[in-house]
Design a protein around this motif. Structure first.
Motif, mmCIF file in Angstrom:
data_model
loop_
_atom_site.group_PDB
_atom_site.id
_atom_site.type_symbol
_atom_site.label_atom_id
_atom_site.label_comp_id
_atom_site.label_asym_id
_atom_site.label_seq_id
_atom_site.Cartn_x
_atom_site.Cartn_y
_atom_site.Cartn_z
ATOM 1 N N LEU A 117 16.991 -1.514 51.858
ATOM 2 C CA LEU A 117 16.262 -0.477 52.595
ATOM 3 C C LEU A 117 17.221 0.509 53.268
ATOM 4 O O LEU A 117 16.818 1.246 54.161
ATOM 5 C CB LEU A 117 15.367 -1.127 53.659
ATOM 6 N N LEU A 118 18.477 0.539 52.826
ATOM 7 C CA LEU A 118 19.483 1.387 53.445
ATOM 8 C C LEU A 118 19.018 2.851 53.462
ATOM 9 O O LEU A 118 18.684 3.421 52.429
ATOM 10 C CB LEU A 118 20.811 1.285 52.695
ATOM 11 N N GLY A 119 18.951 3.432 54.650
ATOM 12 C CA GLY A 119 18.564 4.832 54.801
ATOM 13 C C GLY A 119 17.081 5.109 54.630
ATOM 14 O O GLY A 119 16.652 6.259 54.683
ATOM 15 N N ALA A 120 16.265 4.071 54.417
ATOM 16 C CA ALA A 120 14.817 4.268 54.240
ATOM 17 C C ALA A 120 14.174 4.666 55.561
ATOM 18 O O ALA A 120 14.604 4.255 56.636
ATOM 19 C CB ALA A 120 14.167 2.998 53.714
ATOM 20 N N ASP A 121 13.129 5.487 55.494
ATOM 21 C CA ASP A 121 12.373 5.915 56.669
ATOM 22 C C ASP A 121 11.174 4.990 56.824
ATOM 23 O O ASP A 121 10.241 5.034 56.026
ATOM 24 C CB ASP A 121 11.912 7.359 56.498
ATOM 25 N N LEU A 122 11.224 4.131 57.849
ATOM 26 C CA LEU A 122 10.143 3.179 58.110
ATOM 27 C C LEU A 122 9.307 3.575 59.321
ATOM 28 O O LEU A 122 8.556 2.755 59.841
ATOM 29 C CB LEU A 122 10.724 1.782 58.321
ATOM 30 N N SER A 123 9.401 4.817 59.761
ATOM 31 C CA SER A 123 8.682 5.228 60.969
ATOM 32 C C SER A 123 7.167 5.143 60.759
ATOM 33 O O SER A 123 6.639 5.544 59.733
ATOM 34 C CB SER A 123 9.095 6.648 61.384
ATOM 35 N N GLY A 124 6.514 4.542 61.731
ATOM 36 C CA GLY A 124 5.056 4.425 61.716
ATOM 37 C C GLY A 124 4.515 3.397 60.751
ATOM 38 O O GLY A 124 3.312 3.359 60.506
ATOM 39 N N THR A 125 5.374 2.535 60.195
ATOM 40 C CA THR A 125 4.899 1.553 59.221
ATOM 41 C C THR A 125 4.329 0.313 59.894
ATOM 42 O O THR A 125 4.679 -0.020 61.013
ATOM 43 C CB THR A 125 6.031 1.104 58.269
ATOM 44 N N ASP A 126 3.449 -0.368 59.189
ATOM 45 C CA ASP A 126 2.911 -1.653 59.628
ATOM 46 C C ASP A 126 3.720 -2.727 58.916
ATOM 47 O O ASP A 126 3.566 -2.929 57.715
ATOM 48 C CB ASP A 126 1.438 -1.765 59.253
ATOM 49 N N LEU A 127 4.618 -3.390 59.657
ATOM 50 C CA LEU A 127 5.471 -4.430 59.100
ATOM 51 C C LEU A 127 5.043 -5.829 59.534
ATOM 52 O O LEU A 127 5.816 -6.778 59.406
ATOM 53 C CB LEU A 127 6.926 -4.187 59.523
ATOM 54 N N SER A 128 3.800 -5.964 60.008
ATOM 55 C CA SER A 128 3.352 -7.277 60.469
ATOM 56 C C SER A 128 3.405 -8.295 59.321
ATOM 57 O O SER A 128 2.972 -8.026 58.209
ATOM 58 C CB SER A 128 1.940 -7.194 61.044
ATOM 59 N N LYS A 129 4.004 -9.437 59.617
ATOM 60 C CA LYS A 129 4.147 -10.554 58.689
ATOM 61 C C LYS A 129 4.939 -10.209 57.429
ATOM 62 O O LYS A 129 4.864 -10.908 56.424
ATOM 63 C CB LYS A 129 2.791 -11.148 58.333
ATOM 64 N N ALA A 130 5.718 -9.118 57.453
ATOM 65 C CA ALA A 130 6.607 -8.815 56.332
ATOM 66 C C ALA A 130 7.740 -9.830 56.335
ATOM 67 O O ALA A 130 8.121 -10.357 57.374
ATOM 68 C CB ALA A 130 7.150 -7.397 56.450
ATOM 69 N N PHE A 131 8.287 -10.146 55.177
ATOM 70 C CA PHE A 131 9.301 -11.178 54.998
ATOM 71 C C PHE A 131 10.656 -10.528 54.749
ATOM 72 O O PHE A 131 10.814 -9.749 53.805
ATOM 73 C CB PHE A 131 8.906 -12.066 53.814
#
Length: 149
Positions: A117-131
């Protein structure tokens, strides 16, 4: 914290009693575990809400696409636009999401084991229970949050 470094691993094995030489070259992140990788292209055609189609690949525009439960193991999604996409419980093991836009995407329950995920834009994402296990995070550090057990 570990930092990700690209390395090349060369394997040469000579079978005893036969003349069998197997040479394998893999370009891996040095933190990855050597294993068997299969080539997976993921869904060939996805239709986002506005009627256009996309094929999940490097640089693709798959914004707002429904990729829930998709098997995207090993897929090169570097630079892809996945803004607002539904990737709920998607399998993204070994996927390359370097510099991808995942703004406001649904990533709940997604598997990011050994993903980049290097340099990826994760702003505003739902990462609940992501592994996350051996996952290269946007800032370049390695997340081993879910590796135990």
């Amino acid at each position: 914290m570990r930092t990700a470094k690209r390395s090349h691993l060369f394997l040469v094995s000579i079978g005893i009693g036969s003349i069998g030489i197997a040479v394998g070259v893999w370009s891996l992140y040095s933190v990855f575990v050597l294993g068997t990788f299969s080539s997976v292209t993921g869904p060939s055609n996805v239709q986002p809400n506005d009627g256009r189609t996309c094929a999940p690949s490097s640089g693709a525009d798959c914004s707002f696409a429904d990729l829930a439960y998709a098997d995207l193991r090993g897929v090169d999604l570097s630079g892809a636009d996945l803004t607002g996409a539904n990737l709920r419980r998607a399998n993204l093991q070994f996927a390359d999401l370097e510099n991808a836009s995942l703004r406001n995407a649904i990533l709940a329950g997604a598997n990011f084991q050994n993903a980049n995920l290097l340099g990826a834009d994760l702003s505003g994402t739902d990462l609940s229970k992501a592994f996350f296990c051996n996952t290269v995070m946007p800032g370049g550090w390695i997340s081993d949050a879910d590796c135990s057990g």
